[in-house]
Design a protein around this motif. Sequence first.
Motif, PDB file in Angstrom:
ATOM      1  N   THR B 109      17.804  45.020 -25.689  1.00 53.77           N
ATOM      2  CA  THR B 109      17.975  45.084 -24.237  1.00 53.77           C
ATOM      3  C   THR B 109      16.696  45.638 -23.635  1.00 53.77           C
ATOM      4  O   THR B 109      16.295  46.769 -23.925  1.00 53.77           O
ATOM      5  N   LEU B 110      16.043  44.811 -22.823  1.00 51.05           N
ATOM      6  CA  LEU B 110      14.721  45.150 -22.274  1.00 51.05           C
ATOM      7  C   LEU B 110      14.847  45.543 -20.804  1.00 51.05           C
ATOM      8  O   LEU B 110      15.858  45.276 -20.154  1.00 51.05           O
ATOM      9  N   ILE B 111      13.783  46.154 -20.286  1.00 49.60           N
ATOM     10  CA  ILE B 111      13.789  46.620 -18.898  1.00 49.60           C
ATOM     11  C   ILE B 111      12.712  45.894 -18.082  1.00 49.60           C
ATOM     12  O   ILE B 111      11.574  45.744 -18.538  1.00 49.60           O
ATOM     13  N   THR B 112      13.109  45.412 -16.898  1.00 45.33           N
ATOM     14  CA  THR B 112      12.109  44.893 -15.950  1.00 45.33           C
ATOM     15  C   THR B 112      12.373  45.599 -14.611  1.00 45.33           C
ATOM     16  O   THR B 112      12.433  46.819 -14.584  1.00 45.33           O
ATOM     17  N   GLY B 113      12.579  44.859 -13.545  1.00 42.77           N
ATOM     18  CA  GLY B 113      12.840  45.499 -12.259  1.00 42.77           C
ATOM     19  C   GLY B 113      12.762  44.495 -11.130  1.00 42.77           C
ATOM     20  O   GLY B 113      12.330  43.347 -11.317  1.00 42.77           O
ATOM     21  N   ILE B 114      13.176  44.942  -9.972  1.00 34.42           N
ATOM     22  CA  ILE B 114      13.314  44.080  -8.793  1.00 34.42           C
ATOM     23  C   ILE B 114      11.999  43.404  -8.410  1.00 34.42           C
ATOM     24  O   ILE B 114      12.001  42.337  -7.793  1.00 34.42           O
ATOM     25  N   LEU B 115      10.849  43.995  -8.824  1.00 40.83           N
ATOM     26  CA  LEU B 115       9.572  43.382  -8.448  1.00 40.83           C
ATOM     27  C   LEU B 115       9.358  42.035  -9.128  1.00 40.83           C
ATOM     28  O   LEU B 115       8.476  41.274  -8.737  1.00 40.83           O
ATOM     29  N   ALA B 116      10.161  41.715 -10.117  1.00 42.86           N
ATOM     30  CA  ALA B 116      10.107  40.368 -10.697  1.00 42.86           C
ATOM     31  C   ALA B 116      10.449  39.320  -9.660  1.00 42.86           C
ATOM     32  O   ALA B 116       9.989  38.179  -9.745  1.00 42.86           O
ATOM     33  N   ARG B 117      11.287  39.688  -8.680  1.00 41.22           N
ATOM     34  CA  ARG B 117      11.745  38.691  -7.703  1.00 41.22           C
ATOM     35  C   ARG B 117      11.434  39.052  -6.257  1.00 41.22           C
ATOM     36  O   ARG B 117      11.398  38.183  -5.393  1.00 41.22           O
ATOM     37  N   GLU B 143      16.362  31.281 -29.757  1.00 42.21           N
ATOM     38  CA  GLU B 143      15.840  31.191 -31.125  1.00 42.21           C
ATOM     39  C   GLU B 143      16.431  32.235 -32.059  1.00 42.21           C
ATOM     40  O   GLU B 143      16.584  31.965 -33.253  1.00 42.21           O
ATOM     41  N   ILE B 144      16.694  33.438 -31.561  1.00 46.50           N
ATOM     42  CA  ILE B 144      17.050  34.527 -32.476  1.00 46.50           C
ATOM     43  C   ILE B 144      18.553  34.641 -32.717  1.00 46.50           C
ATOM     44  O   ILE B 144      18.976  35.499 -33.492  1.00 46.50           O
ATOM     45  N   ALA B 145      19.346  33.800 -32.049  1.00 48.72           N
ATOM     46  CA  ALA B 145      20.801  33.844 -32.235  1.00 48.72           C
ATOM     47  C   ALA B 145      21.132  33.734 -33.722  1.00 48.72           C
ATOM     48  O   ALA B 145      20.456  32.998 -34.436  1.00 48.72           O
ATOM     49  N   PRO B 146      22.167  34.459 -34.189  1.00 53.30           N
ATOM     50  CA  PRO B 146      23.164  35.226 -33.420  1.00 53.30           C
ATOM     51  C   PRO B 146      22.697  36.607 -32.957  1.00 53.30           C
ATOM     52  O   PRO B 146      23.466  37.305 -32.314  1.00 53.30           O
ATOM     53  N   GLN B 147      21.467  37.030 -33.306  1.00 51.43           N
ATOM     54  CA  GLN B 147      20.952  38.227 -32.632  1.00 51.43           C
ATOM     55  C   GLN B 147      20.810  37.893 -31.146  1.00 51.43           C
ATOM     56  O   GLN B 147      20.697  36.721 -30.779  1.00 51.43           O
ATOM     57  N   ARG B 148      20.798  38.913 -30.310  1.00 49.21           N
ATOM     58  CA  ARG B 148      20.829  38.687 -28.862  1.00 49.21           C
ATOM     59  C   ARG B 148      19.723  39.462 -28.154  1.00 49.21           C
ATOM     60  O   ARG B 148      19.241  40.462 -28.674  1.00 49.21           O
ATOM     61  N   VAL B 149      19.332  38.950 -26.990  1.00 47.67           N
ATOM     62  CA  VAL B 149      18.350  39.678 -26.166  1.00 47.67           C
ATOM     63  C   VAL B 149      18.696  39.481 -24.698  1.00 47.67           C
ATOM     64  O   VAL B 149      18.925  38.354 -24.238  1.00 47.67           O
ATOM     65  N   ASN B 150      18.778  40.576 -23.968  1.00 50.78           N
ATOM     66  CA  ASN B 150      19.060  40.568 -22.539  1.00 50.78           C
ATOM     67  C   ASN B 150      18.075  41.496 -21.827  1.00 50.78           C
ATOM     68  O   ASN B 150      17.392  42.296 -22.468  1.00 50.78           O
ATOM     69  N   VAL B 151      18.042  41.358 -20.505  1.00 47.91           N
ATOM     70  CA  VAL B 151      17.125  42.167 -19.692  1.00 47.91           C
ATOM     71  C   VAL B 151      17.905  42.850 -18.567  1.00 47.91           C
ATOM     72  O   VAL B 151      18.739  42.210 -17.921  1.00 47.91           O
ATOM     73  N   VAL B 152      17.620  44.102 -18.330  1.00 42.30           N
ATOM     74  CA  VAL B 152      18.169  44.816 -17.180  1.00 42.30           C
ATOM     75  C   VAL B 152      17.058  44.905 -16.131  1.00 42.30           C
ATOM     76  O   VAL B 152      15.961  45.381 -16.419  1.00 42.30           O
ATOM     77  N   SER B 153      17.345  44.400 -14.937  1.00 41.97           N
ATOM     78  CA  SER B 153      16.328  44.265 -13.889  1.00 41.97           C
ATOM     79  C   SER B 153      16.798  44.960 -12.610  1.00 41.97           C
ATOM     80  O   SER B 153      17.291  44.324 -11.685  1.00 41.97           O
ATOM     81  N   PRO B 154      16.649  46.289 -12.565  1.00 42.45           N
ATOM     82  CA  PRO B 154      17.230  47.053 -11.452  1.00 42.45           C
ATOM     83  C   PRO B 154      16.285  47.233 -10.268  1.00 42.45           C
ATOM     84  O   PRO B 154      15.069  47.127 -10.394  1.00 42.45           O
ATOM     85  N   THR B 192      23.877  36.785 -24.274  1.00 46.45           N
ATOM     86  CA  THR B 192      22.444  36.739 -24.617  1.00 46.45           C
ATOM     87  C   THR B 192      21.697  35.901 -23.593  1.00 46.45           C
ATOM     88  O   THR B 192      22.293  35.062 -22.905  1.00 46.45           O
ATOM     89  N   GLY B 193      20.398  36.169 -23.464  1.00 47.27           N
ATOM     90  CA  GLY B 193      19.561  35.431 -22.522  1.00 47.27           C
ATOM     91  C   GLY B 193      19.857  35.751 -21.074  1.00 47.27           C
ATOM     92  O   GLY B 193      19.463  35.013 -20.179  1.00 47.27           O
ATOM     93  N   GLN B 194      20.550  36.860 -20.820  1.00 51.13           N
ATOM     94  CA  GLN B 194      20.939  37.222 -19.461  1.00 51.13           C
ATOM     95  C   GLN B 194      19.926  38.170 -18.825  1.00 51.13           C
ATOM     96  O   GLN B 194      19.341  39.008 -19.505  1.00 51.13           O
ATOM     97  N   ILE B 195      19.751  38.008 -17.516  1.00 47.28           N
ATOM     98  CA  ILE B 195      18.971  38.959 -16.729  1.00 47.28           C
ATOM     99  C   ILE B 195      19.971  39.651 -15.807  1.00 47.28           C
ATOM    100  O   ILE B 195      20.518  39.019 -14.900  1.00 47.28           O
ATOM    101  N   TYR B 196      20.231  40.918 -16.056  1.00 48.92           N
ATOM    102  CA  TYR B 196      21.180  41.659 -15.220  1.00 48.92           C
ATOM    103  C   TYR B 196      20.428  42.243 -14.030  1.00 48.92           C
ATOM    104  O   TYR B 196      19.702  43.227 -14.171  1.00 48.92           O
ATOM    105  N   THR B 197      20.596  41.621 -12.864  1.00 48.51           N
ATOM    106  CA  THR B 197      19.915  42.102 -11.655  1.00 48.51           C
ATOM    107  C   THR B 197      20.832  43.063 -10.920  1.00 48.51           C
ATOM    108  O   THR B 197      21.998  42.772 -10.680  1.00 48.51           O
ATOM    109  N   LEU B 198      20.306  44.221 -10.586  1.00 44.73           N
ATOM    110  CA  LEU B 198      21.104  45.298  -9.985  1.00 44.73           C
ATOM    111  C   LEU B 198      20.403  45.831  -8.741  1.00 44.73           C
ATOM    112  O   LEU B 198      19.181  45.959  -8.750  1.00 44.73           O
TER     113      LEU B 198
END
Lengths: 198, 198
Positions: B109-117, B143-154, B192-198
């Motif tokens: 689970t990675l971190i980005t932020g609102i400045l992406a958008r 590609e990495i399934a069944p491992q998962r990767v998502n992003v939290v973008s607050p 997986t592959g989700q960007i959680y925008t908050l």
Amino acid sequence: MRILLVGGTGTLGAALHKELAGRGHEVLTVARNGGDLRYDVTDPAQVGAMYAQAGRLGAVVSAAGHVPYKPVIEMTTQDYLDGFRGKALSQIELVRQGIPHVAERGSFTLITGILAREPIVTGSAASMANGAVEAFARAAAVEIAPQRVNVVSPAVFTESLTAYAPFFPGMEPVDLSRVAQAYVRSVEGAQTGQIYTL
Amino acid sequence: MRILLVGGTGTLGAALHKELAGRGHEVLTVARNGGDLRYDVTDPAQVGAMYAQAGRLGAVVSAAGHVPYKPVIEMTTQDYLDGFRGKALSQIELVRQGIPHVAERGSFTLITGILAREPIVTGSAASMANGAVEAFARAAAVEIAPQRVNVVSPAVFTESLTAYAPFFPGMEPVDLSRVAQAYVRSVEGAQTGQIYTL
């Protein structure tokens, strides 16, 4: 207007050259080999030299970018750095270093692609670079006004399907003529901070 | 499960530590100073050493990233490279090098932020890095399934408004408790592959 076309010798670059020249613009092409100006824009120092030689410009349009394609588990740190330098940093530098050389209401038009929003296997570096460029352009647009910056983000070109169709299963291709019109919209219009998805 | 928390000593990291530990997880923190493990994840070699020491993991969560904030016209080539290394390449390496160390259905689970958008002045390197991470995660997920990767973008944290409110005029802040729940959704869920925008 006087337009600097970076990546002027590729498939897209040739189509843009024809369209922009046909609309009466003076087109100056840049490529590592074969352009009016010969520079490698993945080297930031060469971007500076290119602008010094190019003179005053009405617009800069980019059709250039190179990224490695490999599965994530075969990628190296250097591959991601190469992808960043080859398609993201190169285009960021076109904007950053180009600001003093472009007209007050002139524009930068950058290239990304569908992998920014739709993943394919082996495309993680391409997706990363495209995502970087699109977010950069939205951010730079609010600062450089009244200069403008937009991004053209096309699917696979219809004219390139022979080589690339297996990588884009079920993804509708786009004709180069439509892609060229997105560049025209950016160059001759007044929009900024736009991502033209095709 | 056993969770590696990268950037465990910052404002977000501390909130995640409390939430994840409170849900019964074993949390191993990483930071340059003060974590259970002391590594600088902006150095790809240290990411490898970190994983070698960490042992088998159920999830990796990142709350770490550093980018320069300056107007575009004051940015240098090195600033954009620093922004890429400090928030994008660092998190890409967490995934790439972490694959052999994370459980079959484990997650990143990675971190980005609102400045992406949503752009702000001085935020072009931050936007660029965030855009790179989000597009990378969507691509790596397939590609990495069944491992998962998502992003939290607050958006800006409510708890950080005292320091940062002037940079985010009119942008609704988000409580750290809501941000922590997005990490929980990624870690304990199956997406997986989700960007959680908050």
